[in-house]
Write an enzyme that holds these catalytic residues in place. Structure first.
Site, PDB file in Angstrom:
ATOM      1  N   GLU A  26      39.694 -27.615  59.387  1.00 17.85           N
ATOM      2  CA  GLU A  26      40.216 -27.628  60.755  1.00 17.85           C
ATOM      3  C   GLU A  26      39.374 -26.674  61.607  1.00 17.85           C
ATOM      4  OE1 GLU A  26      43.929 -25.613  61.625  1.00 17.85           O
ATOM      5  OE2 GLU A  26      44.590 -27.332  62.814  1.00 17.85           O
ATOM      6  N   GLU A  76      54.910 -25.709  59.908  1.00 18.15           N
ATOM      7  CA  GLU A  76      54.122 -26.632  60.748  1.00 18.15           C
ATOM      8  C   GLU A  76      52.716 -26.065  60.784  1.00 18.15           C
ATOM      9  OE1 GLU A  76      54.968 -29.391  62.033  1.00 18.15           O
ATOM     10  OE2 GLU A  76      57.148 -29.401  62.072  1.00 18.15           O
ATOM     11  N   LYS A  89      59.128 -14.465  67.089  1.00 14.36           N
ATOM     12  CA  LYS A  89      57.880 -13.685  67.210  1.00 14.36           C
ATOM     13  C   LYS A  89      56.746 -14.619  67.609  1.00 14.36           C
ATOM     14  CE  LYS A  89      54.418 -12.409  64.902  1.00 14.36           C
ATOM     15  NZ  LYS A  89      53.414 -12.442  66.000  1.00 14.36           N
ATOM     16  N   CYS A 116      47.196 -28.814  66.918  1.00 16.88           N
ATOM     17  CA  CYS A 116      47.279 -29.122  65.485  1.00 16.88           C
ATOM     18  C   CYS A 116      47.070 -30.606  65.242  1.00 16.88           C
ATOM     19  CB  CYS A 116      48.639 -28.689  64.957  1.00 16.88           C
ATOM     20  SG  CYS A 116      49.990 -29.360  65.940  1.00 16.88           S
TER      21      CYS A 116
HETATM   22  P1  NAD Z   1      48.096 -17.903  62.718  1.00 19.45           P
HETATM   23  O1  NAD Z   1      48.553 -18.389  61.385  1.00 19.45           O
HETATM   24  O2  NAD Z   1      46.946 -16.980  62.762  1.00 19.45           O
HETATM   25  O3  NAD Z   1      49.287 -17.147  63.486  1.00 19.45           O
HETATM   26  C1  NAD Z   1      50.508 -17.774  63.733  1.00 19.45           C
HETATM   27  C2  NAD Z   1      51.600 -16.727  63.854  1.00 19.45           C
HETATM   28  O4  NAD Z   1      51.763 -16.051  62.612  1.00 19.45           O
HETATM   29  C3  NAD Z   1      51.318 -15.638  64.884  1.00 19.45           C
HETATM   30  O5  NAD Z   1      52.533 -15.318  65.532  1.00 19.45           O
HETATM   31  C4  NAD Z   1      50.822 -14.488  64.030  1.00 19.45           C
HETATM   32  O6  NAD Z   1      50.989 -13.222  64.628  1.00 19.45           O
HETATM   33  C5  NAD Z   1      51.687 -14.635  62.803  1.00 19.45           C
HETATM   34  N1  NAD Z   1      51.140 -14.065  61.585  1.00 19.45           N
HETATM   35  C6  NAD Z   1      49.835 -13.811  61.277  1.00 19.45           C
HETATM   36  N2  NAD Z   1      49.739 -13.341  60.016  1.00 19.45           N
HETATM   37  C7  NAD Z   1      51.001 -13.272  59.524  1.00 19.45           C
HETATM   38  C8  NAD Z   1      51.550 -12.902  58.256  1.00 19.45           C
HETATM   39  N3  NAD Z   1      50.788 -12.468  57.240  1.00 19.45           N
HETATM   40  N4  NAD Z   1      52.890 -13.017  58.082  1.00 19.45           N
HETATM   41  C9  NAD Z   1      53.688 -13.469  59.087  1.00 19.45           C
HETATM   42  N5  NAD Z   1      53.217 -13.827  60.301  1.00 19.45           N
HETATM   43  C10 NAD Z   1      51.891 -13.738  60.510  1.00 19.45           C
HETATM   44  O7  NAD Z   1      47.825 -19.214  63.578  1.00 19.45           O
HETATM   45  P2  NAD Z   1      47.229 -19.308  65.035  1.00 19.45           P
HETATM   46  O8  NAD Z   1      45.775 -18.971  64.995  1.00 19.45           O
HETATM   47  O9  NAD Z   1      48.109 -18.561  65.954  1.00 19.45           O
HETATM   48  O10 NAD Z   1      47.424 -20.855  65.363  1.00 19.45           O
HETATM   49  C11 NAD Z   1      46.495 -21.848  65.027  1.00 19.45           C
HETATM   50  C12 NAD Z   1      47.005 -22.647  63.851  1.00 19.45           C
HETATM   51  O11 NAD Z   1      48.306 -23.144  64.140  1.00 19.45           O
HETATM   52  C13 NAD Z   1      46.153 -23.870  63.577  1.00 19.45           C
HETATM   53  O12 NAD Z   1      45.959 -23.985  62.199  1.00 19.45           O
HETATM   54  C14 NAD Z   1      47.010 -25.012  64.071  1.00 19.45           C
HETATM   55  O13 NAD Z   1      46.758 -26.246  63.461  1.00 19.45           O
HETATM   56  C15 NAD Z   1      48.381 -24.511  63.784  1.00 19.45           C
HETATM   57  N6  NAD Z   1      49.370 -25.211  64.607  1.00 19.45           N
HETATM   58  C16 NAD Z   1      50.207 -26.105  63.995  1.00 19.45           C
HETATM   59  C17 NAD Z   1      51.126 -26.824  64.749  1.00 19.45           C
HETATM   60  C18 NAD Z   1      52.075 -27.804  64.107  1.00 19.45           C
HETATM   61  O14 NAD Z   1      53.096 -28.115  64.719  1.00 19.45           O
HETATM   62  N7  NAD Z   1      51.807 -28.318  62.926  1.00 19.45           N
HETATM   63  C19 NAD Z   1      51.190 -26.625  66.127  1.00 19.45           C
HETATM   64  C20 NAD Z   1      50.322 -25.702  66.718  1.00 19.45           C
HETATM   65  C21 NAD Z   1      49.414 -24.991  65.939  1.00 19.45           C
END
Ligand code: NAD
Length: 490
Positions: free
Chosen positions: A382, A247, A173, A281
């Protein structure tokens, strides 16, 4: 154009007919609509993955899985240009960055293809010579792979490559803010020859994510995204005792010692925070600089920040594209306004944007705050945007203390020409990655992941495979005798 999901080898819309917009963040236009999966769609995808796993994929020889993964990599390289353009129009990342990400994703599929036929167990000598003991490395089953919007091709490869190499079936997803390249992978998966149901792709937002992460039919969840969502997923998974890889975010320190090659360090600082508009990230969002060179280094970084060319991410001269989506844009703007109100000195970034060529794009100027207190929100939270917080330190101990004084522990950078200091500091920093005299370098072979609130588990490298394998121990009696039934046999 209406996109379709991939469930059990079929291209399907959301069963309730609902869709979500995919928006080009530079032009502000809708470029496609993606299905908004219902819980029933998610359940269908998990069932399809289970059926494929039980129906032969789990016993498919490793050499065949390797062939399929290599073919997938070939196809991705062939179409890297198309994938890059699709990604850039969906999330606004520079075309040069998305082109590299498509190729790097392919490199990861190849790297794990190499493991697919080399997943050995061990033969273990026991105390009793009359017992043969061995282990087998087996796939865990059905894995849910949930990704963020900032680097969809790469984040997916980090998970999908080891999951398939190890013999698992998956339900993917992607983020609702950037689903298109993940959906386009459906064509490549089919063309490569993966059997139906091995790879399933559902789209949607938090509701679809919740339906997936709370599904009792999973054997692993691998998630990349924010801390609050990671916490929600870990909680949902705990109810079903499903193991999770997380992650999450970062607030990574990029530390410049006075003995460093300062010109290189300045470029490394710029790469750390302004590449990809800081929407990574691993962004080196805290620049720690030693007192004696602080003014010089921070002024040079601000000067370079001012010179960064904003514009259409599709065009070669552009160095900074738009923020990927409206909610993220609003978050960054809030952080910048609060930072300016909180006493930090803004060296650049607050000037209004008046370039008509930027059109409807969601742009934030590269922003540098100096004299930031490590206790302030600018240094603790962040931002996930092109916003740098420069912090002073006097000596090595203070640098390490400030670097580690964070709830995150994802990445870090150390700039020094003193070899012993490089190793000393690398040893003392609490983070999953330490770069020395470089920043934002990645390799398929090098394990990546976080500590503290940046998450747990590892992607890439040999370590990633263990997230998708389970060990079975087989013990065979060779003595032909029966012992005392009321006492343990050793
Ligand atoms: P997010 O947590 O808002 O969403 C990530 C994913 O989770 C999306 O597919 C979203 O639809 C889904 N999601 C949202 N709420 C959910 C729930 N309650 N249950 C299950 N799934 C749910 O994150 P984002 O805004 O898409 O991404 C930014 C974040 O990702 C930043 O914090 C960044 O640091 C992190 N990130 C981490 C890495 C890493 O490898 N450590 C890499 C890239 C991004």
């Amino acid at each position: 154009m209406n996109q379709l999901m991939l469930i059990g080898g079929q291209r399907v819309p959301a069963s309730a007919g609902r869709t979500l917009p995919a928006t080009d963040p530079f032009r502000g236009t809708e470029i496609a609509r993606v299905p908004d999966a219902s819980p029933a769609d998610v359940a269908d995808a998990v069932a399809a993955a289970r059926a494929a796993f039980d129906g032969g994929w789990s016993t498919t020889p490793g050499v065949r899985r390797a062939e399929l993964l290599h073919r997938l990599a070939d196809l991705l390289v062939e179409r890297a240009g198309d994938f890059a353009r699709l990604e850039t129009s969906d999330n606004g990342k520079l075309l040069r960055e998305t082109s590299n990400q498509a190729r790097f994703a392919a490199r990861n599929y190849r790297f794990f293809a190499g493991y697919a036929d080399k997943l050995y167990g061990r033969t273990i000598p026991l105390d009793s010579p009359d017992t043969l003991d061995y282990t087998t490395a087996e796939p865990i089953g059905v894995a849910a792979l949930i990704t963020a919007w900032n680097s969809p091709m790469q984040l997916l490869a980090n998970k999908l490559a080891p999951a398939l190499a190890a013999g698992n079936c998956v339900v993917i997803k992607p983020s609702e803010h950037a689903s298109l390249t993940t959906l386009a992978m459906a064509d490549l998966v089919e063309e490569a020859g993966f059997p139906p149901g091995v790879v399933n792709i559902v789209t949607g937002g938090a509701d679809a994510g919740q339906a997936l992460s709370g599904h009792p039919g999973l054997d692993r969840i691998s998630f990349t995204g924010s801390v609050p969502t990671g916490q929600a997923i870990a909680t949902a998974a705990a109810k079903n005792l499903v193991p999770v890889t997380l992650e999450l975010g970062g607030k990574s320190p990029n530390i410049v010692f006075a003995d460093a090659d300062l010109d290189r360090a300045v470029i490394g600082a710029v790469a750390g925070i302004f590449a990809a508009g800081g929407q990574t990230c691993i962004a080196g969002s805290r620049l720690l600089v030693q007192d004696s060179v602080y003014d010089k280094v921070v002024a040079a970084v601000a000067e370079r920040a001012r010179a960064i060319r904003l514009g259409d991410p599709m065009l070669e001269p552009t160095q900074l594209g738009p923020v990927a989506n409206r909610p993220q844009f609003d978050r960054i703007r809030r952080a910048v306004t609060n930072g300016a109100d909180g006493g930090a000195v803004a060296l650049t970034g607050l000037e209004p944007l008046a370039d008509p060529e930027l059109g409807a794009g969601l742009f934030v100027r590269p922003t540098v705050f100096a004299e930031v207190d490590n206790a302030s929100p600018l240094a603790r939270e962040e931002i996930f945007g092109p916003v740098l917080s420069a912090i002073r330190f006097s000596d090595e101990d203070e640098a390490v203390a400030i670097a580690n004084d964070s709830e995150f522990g994802l990445a870090s950078g150390v700039w020094t020409n003193d070899l012993t200091r490089a190793h000393r500091v690398a040893r003392r920093i609490v983070a999953g990655t330490v770069w020395v005299n470089t920043y934002r370098s990645s390799a398929a072979q090098a394990p990546f992941g976080g500590t503290k609130k940046s998450g747990y588990g590892r992607e890439r490298g040999a370590e990633a495979l263990s997230e998708y394998l389970t060990t079975k121990n087989v013990m065979i009696d060779l003595s032909g005798t029966s012992g005392d039934p009321f006492s343990i046999r050793t």
